[in-house]
Enzyme design. Structure first.
Site, mmCIF file in Angstrom:
data_model
loop_
_atom_site.group_PDB
_atom_site.id
_atom_site.type_symbol
_atom_site.label_atom_id
_atom_site.label_comp_id
_atom_site.label_asym_id
_atom_site.label_seq_id
_atom_site.Cartn_x
_atom_site.Cartn_y
_atom_site.Cartn_z
ATOM 1 N N HIS A 49 0.812 -1.166 -0.024
ATOM 2 C CA HIS A 49 -0.107 -0.231 -0.075
ATOM 3 C C HIS A 49 0.673 1.196 -0.001
ATOM 4 O O HIS A 49 0.657 2.315 -0.617
ATOM 5 C CB HIS A 49 -1.013 0.039 1.295
ATOM 6 N N GLU A 52 2.195 1.865 -3.447
ATOM 7 C CA GLU A 52 1.143 2.409 -4.318
ATOM 8 C C GLU A 52 1.212 3.695 -4.157
ATOM 9 O O GLU A 52 1.124 4.637 -5.167
ATOM 10 C CB GLU A 52 -0.322 1.784 -3.820
ATOM 11 N N HIS A 53 1.220 4.374 -3.092
ATOM 12 C CA HIS A 53 1.415 5.771 -2.876
ATOM 13 C C HIS A 53 2.643 6.497 -3.509
ATOM 14 O O HIS A 53 2.681 7.329 -4.139
ATOM 15 C CB HIS A 53 1.641 6.203 -1.439
ATOM 16 N N GLU A 130 -3.814 8.370 7.239
ATOM 17 C CA GLU A 130 -4.626 7.430 6.488
ATOM 18 C C GLU A 130 -5.265 6.077 7.454
ATOM 19 O O GLU A 130 -6.522 5.918 7.470
ATOM 20 C CB GLU A 130 -4.171 6.931 5.106
#
Length: 424
Positions: A49, A52-53, A130
């Site tokens: 994840h 992905e950023h 997040e």
């Protein structure tokens, strides 16, 4: 129909799929990789994840986040990505006339990302915010608690976003190592859907997706069923209690899945489903209540989730279990069966109007299973199910002795809620 897709493999091993839908002025370009939290080790849990950023932070032709965003914004496109347990996807939807921009931007980020240490350090803060956002939201927190409790301490039970400690500690080498392994030609799938031909897609793929790294297709280590206690509670001082309970079901390609889809829809998939009617409309215990199948390659859960009046959590759990027992023992009616089957088919038809859903459907099957399943084949599977089969799978899988519960609310003791799983 949408089933007129084409599939080829580039010399470097990248699988390229085109699903033309005409007439349409837009196209969705999606790249999906066999990556995600299921492929991680504890030490780097959360890196799929985080990566992905990082892919959005600039590469060779688009040097920073601003240039990446501007390239898509300047043609009115939309750009996004998602990370799951078993796959990560990147997609751009834009005007067909400007499709070259999508190939340019997505290939640049996946092939040439710089992963500058300074950018990694900056993005840690974003990811932690997040994580805290989802953690503060009781509805998503209870889902994570359920996943952890149901699948246990192995990759499927870990949080996709990872623990804050990992987010603070991963470094540039971890990213490069993980990228080289998972973002290879053989481990990625490119799908274009909408106003585009297969020739156009192949030519663009050939031009832009020049992987240096052919790599191999990665597969995850198999899921092991772990035994544990039945229920888990997270104490939180909030105005509404939340719970998720679930039963083990097989993986997403298992022959029982089409029948489970229909049964699940009748149980709690719509506003006219049994659980919605009994728990919300008749008893007023919940605002949201739903059942859903969440499935992976080799395992899954049929789960029921709800937000409940704090004073009535026990009653709600008992009611849900009673409805499940009744439905599994006596089955659903012919009317419920037909309505549920048609609801699923109707929803599928609506999803196919969106080139992004279409791209996701084809990319997902190819990424997870190395083959395509077309919308027509999915419809045919649903049509082949009989009422008897739908009721048989409910008996088979909705076994009260297999239930697991995660609850969240201002409570000190779990025992009273755990007891209510027996329906009393």
């Amino acid at each position: 129909s949408e089933s007129n897709f084409s599939k080829d493999t580039l010399q470097n091993g990248l699988r390229v799929i085109t699903v033309p839908t005409s007439p349409t002025k837009s196209v969705t370009i999606m790249v999906m990789a066999s990556a995600g939290s299921r492929y991680e080790e504890r030490r780097v849990n959360g890196i799929s994840h985080f990566m992905e950023h990082m892919f959005f932070k600039g590469a060779k032709r688009h040097k920073n986040a601003m240039e990446v965003a501007s390239a898509i914004d300047s043609v009115g496109g939309s750009f996004n990505a998602f990370t799951g347990e078993e796959r990560v996807g990147y997609f751009v939807k834009l005007s067909s006339a400007k499709k070259g921009v999508a190939y340019d931007v997505v290939s640049d980020m996946l092939l040439n990302s710089k992963f500058e240490q300074e950018e990694i350090d900056r993005e840690r803060g974003v990811i932690i915010e997040e994580i805290r956002m989802y953690n503060d939201d009781p509805m998503s927190r209870v889902q994570m608690d359920f996943k952890e409790h149901f699948y246990g301490d192995q990759p499927l039970g870990w949080d996709i976003a990872g623990p804050e400690s990992v987010i603070q500690s991963v470094n540039r080498n971890d990213f490069i190592e993980y990228k080289d392994r998972h973002y290879s030609a053989a481990n990625c799938v490119l799908v274009a859907s909408g106003g585009i031909t297969h020739e156009e897609n192949m030519a663009m793929a050939e031009e832009f997706f020049t992987f240096k790294n052919q790599g191999t297709r990665i597969s995850a280590s198999p899921f092991k069923k772990l035994e544990g206690k039945r229920s888990t509670l997270r104490k939180r001082d909030i105005e509404q209690a939340h719970f998720t309970l679930g039963f083990p079901i097989p993986g997403d390609e298992h022959e029982d899945q089409p029948a489970l889809k229909i049964f699940n829809n009748a149980l709690g998939g719509t506003m006219s489903s049994r659980l919605f009617y009994q728990i919300r409309e008749r008893r007023g215990l919940a605002y949201y209540i739903r059942s859903a199948r969440s499935t992976y390659i080799d395992t899954g859960a049929l789960k029921v989730s709800a937000g409940i009046n704090v004073a009535k959590l026990g009653d709600a759990i008992a009611c849900v279990m009673d409805e499940i027992r009744k439905a599994a023992e006596e089955g659903i009616t012919e009317d419920e069966f037909i309505k549920s089957r048609d609801n699923i088919k109707g929803r599928n038809d609506l999803a196919l109007e969106n080139s992004m859903s279409v791209a996701g459907l084809y990319a997902g099957h190819e990424t997870l299973h190395g083959k395509i399943k077309t919308p027509d084949e999915i419809t045919a599977e649903i049509d082949a199910v009989t009422l008897e089969q739908a009721n048989a799978v409910a008996k088979k899988y909705l076994d009260p002795s297999q239930v697991r519960l995660a609850a969240l609310g201002p409570y000190d003791d779990l025992e009273i809620f755990d007891k209510r799983l027996d329906g009393v």
